[in-house]
Design an enzyme around this catalytic site. Structure first.
Site, PDB file in Angstrom:
ATOM      1  N   LYS A 124     -24.190 -30.628   2.792  1.00 27.40           N
ATOM      2  CA  LYS A 124     -23.574 -31.589   2.101  1.00 27.40           C
ATOM      3  C   LYS A 124     -24.003 -32.807   2.236  1.00 27.40           C
ATOM      4  CE  LYS A 124     -21.433 -28.461  -0.671  1.00 27.40           C
ATOM      5  NZ  LYS A 124     -21.865 -27.233   0.033  1.00 27.40           N
TER       6      LYS A 124
HETATM    7  C1  LIG Z   1     -19.249 -26.456  -6.008  1.00 27.40           C
HETATM    8  C2  LIG Z   1     -18.631 -25.955  -4.681  1.00 27.40           C
HETATM    9  N1  LIG Z   1     -17.411 -25.826  -4.527  1.00 27.40           N
HETATM   10  C3  LIG Z   1     -17.023 -25.114  -3.066  1.00 27.40           C
HETATM   11  C4  LIG Z   1     -17.782 -25.129  -2.105  1.00 27.40           C
HETATM   12  C5  LIG Z   1     -17.139 -24.576  -1.242  1.00 27.40           C
HETATM   13  O1  LIG Z   1     -17.288 -25.454   0.250  1.00 27.40           O
HETATM   14  P1  LIG Z   1     -17.406 -24.951   1.666  1.00 27.40           P
HETATM   15  O2  LIG Z   1     -18.457 -24.361   1.845  1.00 27.40           O
HETATM   16  O3  LIG Z   1     -17.032 -26.241   2.295  1.00 27.40           O
HETATM   17  O4  LIG Z   1     -16.037 -24.093   1.809  1.00 27.40           O
HETATM   18  C6  LIG Z   1     -19.354 -25.109  -2.315  1.00 27.40           C
HETATM   19  C7  LIG Z   1     -20.095 -25.195  -1.198  1.00 27.40           C
HETATM   20  O5  LIG Z   1     -21.513 -25.021  -1.388  1.00 27.40           O
HETATM   21  C8  LIG Z   1     -19.580 -25.918  -3.677  1.00 27.40           C
HETATM   22  O6  LIG Z   1     -21.019 -25.913  -4.000  1.00 27.40           O
END
Ligand SMILES: Cc1ncc(COP(=O)(O)O)c(C=O)c1O
Length: 372
Positions: free
Chosen positions: A184
């Site tokens: 990210k």
């Molecule tokens: C659109 C979206 N939502 C949620 C997530 C979940 O994030 P995390 O890996 O911090 O749980 C991601 C991760 O790639 C994502 O791209």
């Protein structure tokens, strides 16, 4: 061949590594002062009017946010049909049902023209995704949510540092969830955060991220509801504190690299470019569409050809209803044709702050060679 260029890579400097070493030496590793400092820094970054609570991932944050919003069995939540599967999985995990709405081809965001038709008597919440850091039209979205008395859980996993109408995502709105996964725009190794305007909901988030535990005035613990454990460590929080200081610089560099891509890719007929957005776009990813079937090649073949030329290419994301679990629940990708097309044709080109301008030219020349 020059070095392999991955599609993304986190920017961790020596000062952050030294600061993390200090946290290890302190002996305080689990949630403590660094977590509180990270939350305070995030709240300040978002203008000081919100309550921020961090946790181990955006996935945990989205699930907690749905619980805070009162979403549970029998409820429906509107989710864009093209996103990372976490956006829909968390709805299933709280016992509710995702209702997939198609996306717009240009922004790859929830198509607000189709949203209202998907709202029914069981709809409890809308989960927009600010895809690749380009915010959904917030005025329209919140007007619809107000009109139908719906909660909004913003999946802002891609959107830390993004702005809409000059205001940072997460500085307004209902429950807004960020991700700090290493891919990210800023990272804390693994981590996420929820932004809320409500101190009561912030308190509930604290309980839900730590076993459902509440403390009475004398500090004794009590469990009001059973919950899991997704509290962040102080080690991770220290990484986040340092990254947040550099976030605006990272995003500026991302915008500049995206502008280079637009200039270098203009006129390349074989690809469909993403929406340009405006200065509020934080360019988490630069995704283009390629009609692989028409070119007689598969996407994995394309990725291998790019890799042979030293270029890493990602896929973000398959259409959620196309995944086996969702098909087995009766969802059909053909019901959301734009998401289905994007799911088949999308590829993510390298974009991260430490990339050099010349890397963009390298990517584009490999792309031209592979597609010719
Ligand atoms: C659109 C979206 N939502 C949620 C997530 C979940 O994030 P995390 O890996 O911090 O749980 C991601 C991760 O790639 C994502 O791209």
């Amino acid at each position: 061949m020059s070095d392999f260029l991955p599609f993304t890579r986190p920017s961790i400097d020596e000062a952050s590594i030294a600061a993390v070493a200090e946290v290890f030496r302190s002996g305080q590793l689990a949630s403590g002062p660094k977590v509180r400092a990270f939350e305070a820094a995030l709240a300040a970054y978002l203008g000081g009017q919100r309550h921020l609570r961090v946790m181990t991932s955006a996935t945990a944050g989205l699930q907690i946010a749905l619980e805070v919003a009162g979403v549970g069995p029998g409820d429906e939540v509107i989710v864009p049909a093209m996103s990372f599967a976490a956006s829909a999985n968390v709805v299933v995990l709280v016992g509710a049902r995702p209702v997939f709405v198609d996306i717009e081809l240009s922004s790859r965001n929830l198509d607000l023209d189709r949203l209202e038709a998907a709202i029914g008597p069981r709809t409890r919440a809308i989960m927009p995704v600010h895809f690749s850091g380009w915010p959904v039209d917030m005025e329209r979205l919140y007007e619809l949510a107000r009109r139908h008395s719906l909660r909004v859980v913003e999946d802002a996993a891609h959107a830390i540092g993004s702005r809409h109408g000059g205001r940072p995502i997460g500085s307004f709105g209902d429950l807004v969830v960020f991700s700090f996964h290493p891919n990210k725009n800023m990272t804390c190794i693994e981590g996420g955060a929820i932004s809320t305007a409500s101190p009561q909901e912030a308190q509930l988030i604290e309980q839900l991220r730590f076993h459902g535990i509440a403390r009475n005035a004398e500090g004794e613990i009590d469990v009001k509801r059973a919950s899991g454990k997704s509290n962040l460590s102080d080690v991770a929080a220290q990484v986040g504190i340092d990254q947040l200081k550099r976030l605006d610089g990272f995003n500026e560099r991302r915008r500049s690299l995206a502008a280079r891509y637009f200039a270098a890719l203009a006129g390349l007929q074989e690809i469909v470019l993403p929406a340009r957005g405006d200065e509020g776009h934080s360019w988490h990813m630069f995704t283009v569409l390629i009609d692989f079937a028409a070119r007689g090649m598969t996407r994995p073949e394309f990725q291998r050809s790019m890799a042979e030329r030293g270029i890493g290419v990602g896929v973000h994301y398959p259409c959620i209803p196309a995944h086996t679990y969702y098909r087995e629940q009766g969802y059909r990708p053909e019901d959301t044709p734009v998401a289905a097309r994007v799911g088949r044709e999308t590829v993510t080109l390298p974009l991260f702050p430490q990339m050099h301008d010349a890397d963009v030219a390298r990517v584009v020349s490999a792309l031209r060679a592979v597609l010719q």
